[in-house]
Design a protein around this motif. Structure first.
Motif, PDB file in Angstrom:
ATOM      1  N   LEU A  90       0.839  -1.197   0.000  1.00 51.20           N
ATOM      2  CA  LEU A  90       0.000   0.000   0.000  1.00 51.20           C
ATOM      3  C   LEU A  90       0.874   1.247   0.000  1.00 51.20           C
ATOM      4  CD1 LEU A  90      -2.738  -0.942   2.653  1.00 51.20           C
ATOM      5  CD2 LEU A  90      -2.802  -1.254   0.172  1.00 51.20           C
ATOM      6  N   THR A  91       0.498   2.237  -0.804  1.00 45.00           N
ATOM      7  CA  THR A  91       1.239   3.498  -0.875  1.00 45.00           C
ATOM      8  C   THR A  91       0.271   4.662  -1.004  1.00 45.00           C
ATOM      9  OG1 THR A  91       1.431   3.316  -3.293  1.00 45.00           O
ATOM     10  CG2 THR A  91       3.261   2.442  -1.969  1.00 45.00           C
ATOM     11  N   THR A  92       0.763   5.873  -0.712  1.00 51.02           N
ATOM     12  CA  THR A  92       0.014   7.107  -0.962  1.00 51.02           C
ATOM     13  C   THR A  92       0.985   8.129  -1.532  1.00 51.02           C
ATOM     14  OG1 THR A  92      -1.240   8.934   0.025  1.00 51.02           O
ATOM     15  CG2 THR A  92       0.343   7.808   1.444  1.00 51.02           C
ATOM     16  N   GLU A  93       0.483   8.989  -2.404  1.00 51.92           N
ATOM     17  CA  GLU A  93       1.342   9.986  -3.033  1.00 51.92           C
ATOM     18  C   GLU A  93       1.649  11.159  -2.110  1.00 51.92           C
ATOM     19  OE1 GLU A  93      -0.517  11.167  -6.642  1.00 51.92           O
ATOM     20  OE2 GLU A  93      -0.332   9.206  -7.604  1.00 51.92           O
ATOM     21  N   ALA A  95       3.462  12.719   0.741  1.00 56.03           N
ATOM     22  CA  ALA A  95       4.661  12.450   1.548  1.00 56.03           C
ATOM     23  C   ALA A  95       4.366  12.643   3.026  1.00 56.03           C
ATOM     24  CB  ALA A  95       5.797  13.374   1.114  1.00 56.03           C
ATOM     25  N   GLY A  96       4.845  11.723   3.836  1.00 56.06           N
ATOM     26  CA  GLY A  96       4.684  11.836   5.274  1.00 56.06           C
ATOM     27  C   GLY A  96       3.361  11.350   5.810  1.00 56.06           C
ATOM     28  N   ALA A  97       2.464  10.894   4.934  1.00 55.21           N
ATOM     29  CA  ALA A  97       1.172  10.388   5.393  1.00 55.21           C
ATOM     30  C   ALA A  97       1.301   8.935   5.818  1.00 55.21           C
ATOM     31  CB  ALA A  97       0.130  10.525   4.288  1.00 55.21           C
ATOM     32  N   SER A  98       0.439   8.509   6.722  1.00 58.47           N
ATOM     33  CA  SER A  98       0.401   7.106   7.128  1.00 58.47           C
ATOM     34  C   SER A  98      -0.912   6.492   6.680  1.00 58.47           C
ATOM     35  CB  SER A  98       0.572   6.966   8.646  1.00 58.47           C
ATOM     36  OG  SER A  98      -0.479   7.627   9.335  1.00 58.47           O
ATOM     37  N   ILE A  99      -0.907   5.180   6.522  1.00 55.34           N
ATOM     38  CA  ILE A  99      -2.075   4.457   6.022  1.00 55.34           C
ATOM     39  C   ILE A  99      -2.630   3.566   7.117  1.00 55.34           C
ATOM     40  CG2 ILE A  99      -2.875   2.754   4.335  1.00 55.34           C
ATOM     41  CD1 ILE A  99      -0.687   3.769   2.446  1.00 55.34           C
ATOM     42  N   ARG A 100      -3.931   3.614   7.282  1.00 52.54           N
ATOM     43  CA  ARG A 100      -4.613   2.753   8.237  1.00 52.54           C
ATOM     44  C   ARG A 100      -5.577   1.853   7.481  1.00 52.54           C
ATOM     45  NH1 ARG A 100      -5.866   7.698  12.498  1.00 52.54           N
ATOM     46  NH2 ARG A 100      -3.678   8.124  13.017  1.00 52.54           N
ATOM     47  N   TYR A 101      -5.687   0.609   7.920  1.00 55.18           N
ATOM     48  CA  TYR A 101      -6.491  -0.334   7.139  1.00 55.18           C
ATOM     49  C   TYR A 101      -7.124  -1.406   8.027  1.00 55.18           C
ATOM     50  CZ  TYR A 101      -2.767  -3.797   7.683  1.00 55.18           C
ATOM     51  OH  TYR A 101      -1.861  -4.696   8.205  1.00 55.18           O
ATOM     52  N   LYS A 114     -11.032  -0.059  14.823  1.00 57.93           N
ATOM     53  CA  LYS A 114      -9.699  -0.393  15.311  1.00 57.93           C
ATOM     54  C   LYS A 114      -8.810  -0.807  14.131  1.00 57.93           C
ATOM     55  CE  LYS A 114     -11.386  -1.854  19.856  1.00 57.93           C
ATOM     56  NZ  LYS A 114     -11.468  -2.954  20.846  1.00 57.93           N
ATOM     57  N   PRO A 115      -8.466   0.178  13.286  1.00 52.85           N
ATOM     58  CA  PRO A 115      -7.657  -0.155  12.117  1.00 52.85           C
ATOM     59  C   PRO A 115      -6.202  -0.427  12.493  1.00 52.85           C
ATOM     60  CG  PRO A 115      -7.947   2.201  12.250  1.00 52.85           C
ATOM     61  CD  PRO A 115      -8.795   1.608  13.344  1.00 52.85           C
ATOM     62  N   LEU A 116      -5.524  -1.144  11.619  1.00 53.01           N
ATOM     63  CA  LEU A 116      -4.091  -1.376  11.754  1.00 53.01           C
ATOM     64  C   LEU A 116      -3.346  -0.269  11.029  1.00 53.01           C
ATOM     65  CD1 LEU A 116      -4.104  -5.206  10.961  1.00 53.01           C
ATOM     66  CD2 LEU A 116      -4.017  -4.146  13.222  1.00 53.01           C
ATOM     67  N   THR A 117      -2.165   0.070  11.503  1.00 50.31           N
ATOM     68  CA  THR A 117      -1.315   1.032  10.803  1.00 50.31           C
ATOM     69  C   THR A 117      -0.399   0.270   9.873  1.00 50.31           C
ATOM     70  OG1 THR A 117      -1.380   2.606  12.642  1.00 50.31           O
ATOM     71  CG2 THR A 117       0.410   2.848  11.066  1.00 50.31           C
ATOM     72  N   TYR A 118      -0.424   0.637   8.597  1.00 54.71           N
ATOM     73  CA  TYR A 118       0.359  -0.095   7.601  1.00 54.71           C
ATOM     74  C   TYR A 118       1.852   0.143   7.800  1.00 54.71           C
ATOM     75  CZ  TYR A 118       2.276  -1.526   3.119  1.00 54.71           C
ATOM     76  OH  TYR A 118       3.031  -2.128   2.144  1.00 54.71           O
ATOM     77  N   LYS A 119       2.595  -0.957   7.924  1.00 51.62           N
ATOM     78  CA  LYS A 119       4.050  -0.890   8.060  1.00 51.62           C
ATOM     79  C   LYS A 119       4.752  -1.807   7.067  1.00 51.62           C
ATOM     80  CE  LYS A 119       3.921   0.290  12.997  1.00 51.62           C
ATOM     81  NZ  LYS A 119       4.334  -0.133  14.374  1.00 51.62           N
ATOM     82  N   ASN A 120       4.186  -2.996   6.889  1.00 48.53           N
ATOM     83  CA  ASN A 120       4.794  -3.996   6.011  1.00 48.53           C
ATOM     84  C   ASN A 120       3.751  -4.525   5.033  1.00 48.53           C
ATOM     85  OD1 ASN A 120       7.425  -4.113   7.397  1.00 48.53           O
ATOM     86  ND2 ASN A 120       6.244  -5.002   9.084  1.00 48.53           N
ATOM     87  N   PRO A 121       4.179  -5.114   3.911  1.00 48.46           N
ATOM     88  CA  PRO A 121       3.227  -5.682   2.951  1.00 48.46           C
ATOM     89  C   PRO A 121       2.261  -6.650   3.632  1.00 48.46           C
ATOM     90  CG  PRO A 121       5.418  -5.631   1.999  1.00 48.46           C
ATOM     91  CD  PRO A 121       5.578  -5.236   3.438  1.00 48.46           C
ATOM     92  N   ILE A 122       1.022  -6.680   3.143  1.00 53.63           N
ATOM     93  CA  ILE A 122      -0.033  -7.518   3.707  1.00 53.63           C
ATOM     94  C   ILE A 122      -0.079  -8.833   2.941  1.00 53.63           C
ATOM     95  CG2 ILE A 122      -2.505  -7.655   4.197  1.00 53.63           C
ATOM     96  CD1 ILE A 122      -2.490  -4.536   4.035  1.00 53.63           C
ATOM     97  N   CYS A 123       0.051  -9.946   3.653  1.00 53.00           N
ATOM     98  CA  CYS A 123       0.050 -11.270   3.026  1.00 53.00           C
ATOM     99  C   CYS A 123      -1.385 -11.769   2.857  1.00 53.00           C
ATOM    100  CB  CYS A 123       0.861 -12.248   3.874  1.00 53.00           C
ATOM    101  SG  CYS A 123       0.990 -13.903   3.148  1.00 53.00           S
ATOM    102  N   ILE A 124      -1.730 -12.195   1.645  1.00 53.17           N
ATOM    103  CA  ILE A 124      -3.068 -12.703   1.354  1.00 53.17           C
ATOM    104  C   ILE A 124      -3.073 -14.209   1.562  1.00 53.17           C
ATOM    105  CG2 ILE A 124      -4.902 -12.898  -0.360  1.00 53.17           C
ATOM    106  CD1 ILE A 124      -4.370 -10.053   0.521  1.00 53.17           C
ATOM    107  N   GLY A 125      -3.755 -14.651   2.630  1.00 50.62           N
ATOM    108  CA  GLY A 125      -3.839 -16.079   2.918  1.00 50.62           C
ATOM    109  C   GLY A 125      -5.194 -16.671   2.608  1.00 50.62           C
ATOM    110  N   LYS A 126      -6.160 -15.810   2.285  1.00 52.35           N
ATOM    111  CA  LYS A 126      -7.519 -16.229   1.956  1.00 52.35           C
ATOM    112  C   LYS A 126      -8.177 -15.089   1.191  1.00 52.35           C
ATOM    113  CE  LYS A 126      -9.348 -14.477   6.347  1.00 52.35           C
ATOM    114  NZ  LYS A 126     -10.119 -14.793   7.570  1.00 52.35           N
ATOM    115  N   ASP A 127      -9.384 -15.324   0.682  1.00 52.81           N
ATOM    116  CA  ASP A 127     -10.119 -14.246   0.034  1.00 52.81           C
ATOM    117  C   ASP A 127     -10.270 -13.094   1.031  1.00 52.81           C
ATOM    118  OD1 ASP A 127     -10.316 -15.981  -2.067  1.00 52.81           O
ATOM    119  OD2 ASP A 127     -12.472 -16.338  -1.871  1.00 52.81           O
ATOM    120  N   MET A 128      -9.967 -11.872   0.575  1.00 58.50           N
ATOM    121  CA  MET A 128      -9.865 -10.766   1.523  1.00 58.50           C
ATOM    122  C   MET A 128     -10.151  -9.433   0.846  1.00 58.50           C
ATOM    123  SD  MET A 128      -6.391  -9.656   3.597  1.00 58.50           S
ATOM    124  CE  MET A 128      -6.278 -11.261   4.393  1.00 58.50           C
TER     125      MET A 128
END
Length: 223
Positions: A90-93, A95-101, A114-128
């Motif tokens: 996940l990315t945003t154009e 600069a300096g913004a954070s992503i919650r998901y 209660k979103p997570l703060t994006y830090k590392n790539p998200i692994c798809i282990g099932k339909d999501m």
């Protein structure tokens, strides 16, 4: 800039008999304008403006802050079919913004979420479905974007070439293996079972003794 919002006047007590019509004004129309009759506010440029409602001898005011909105998140790879274990970046154009998901279908921007703060790539282990938005201090939050992924699957059928019993078809995730415990060993008069081989169109064919073949103990599908 260019977005609009509606302001309204609230009278206290609610059952007051005298409710004079409000006349609206803006302290800085270079930042935000307001319709004098309706209270509809329109952003013009970044900055702060004071919006006032005059109701007879009474006045009320609020501050409108027009700020830049964070660019919405983008995902790579994009939505669609993926292999199990695929990592989503996940990315945003902005600069300096954070992503919650979130990945449970809830809106990450809603109050109480209660979103997570994006830090590392998200692994798809099932339909999501990944629901994400971006934030930055001094900016308006971005819109929420949805990214839906499905594990790529195929249905594998078995051709016994006249032998019996049949083996039921299996649905296999791309990048996964067949469950060989569910694969029958067929019999055929005057022939001896030699093994299975992978053919076209996701069909597993049977080879009998008179044909040269290699026995596949684990069948792996890449497409």
């Amino acid at each position: 800039a260019g977005e609009s919002g509606q302001l309204t006047v609230s009278y206290q007590p609610a059952n007051a008999t005298e409710k004079p019509k409000a006349v609206w004004s803006s302290s800085n129309e270079n930042i935000a304008t307001v319709d004098q009759a309706t209270g509809k506010v329109t952003a013009v440029a970044y900055g702060t403006a004071k919006i006032t409602a005059k109701c007879g001898k009474y006045t009320a005011a609020c501050t409108v802050n027009v700020c830049e909105q964070v660019k919405a998140p983008q995902a790579s790879p994009d939505v669609g079919l993926v292999e199990k274990g695929q990592e989503i970046v996940l990315t945003t154009e902005t600069a300096g913004a954070s992503i919650r998901y979130t990945t449970d279908g809830t809106d990450p921007s809603e109050q109480g979420a209660k979103p997570l703060t994006y830090k590392n790539p998200i692994c798809i282990g099932k339909d999501m479905t990944i629901r994400a938005y971006a934030v930055k201090k001094g900016y308006a939050d971005s819109e929420v974007k949805d990214f839906t992924y499905q594990i790529d699957k195929c249905t594998v059928t078995f051709d016994t070439a006249g032998g019996s019993p049949d083996t039921p078809a299996q649905t296999v995730e791309k990048g996964g293996y067949l469950d060989m415990q569910l694969v029958n060993t067929p019999e055929k008069e005057n022939y001896r079972f030699a093994g299975w081989y992978a053919g076209k169109w996701k069909t597993i064919h049977l080879l009998w003794l008179f044909q040269a073949a290699r026995l596949l103990r684990r069948l792996y599908f890449s497409s």
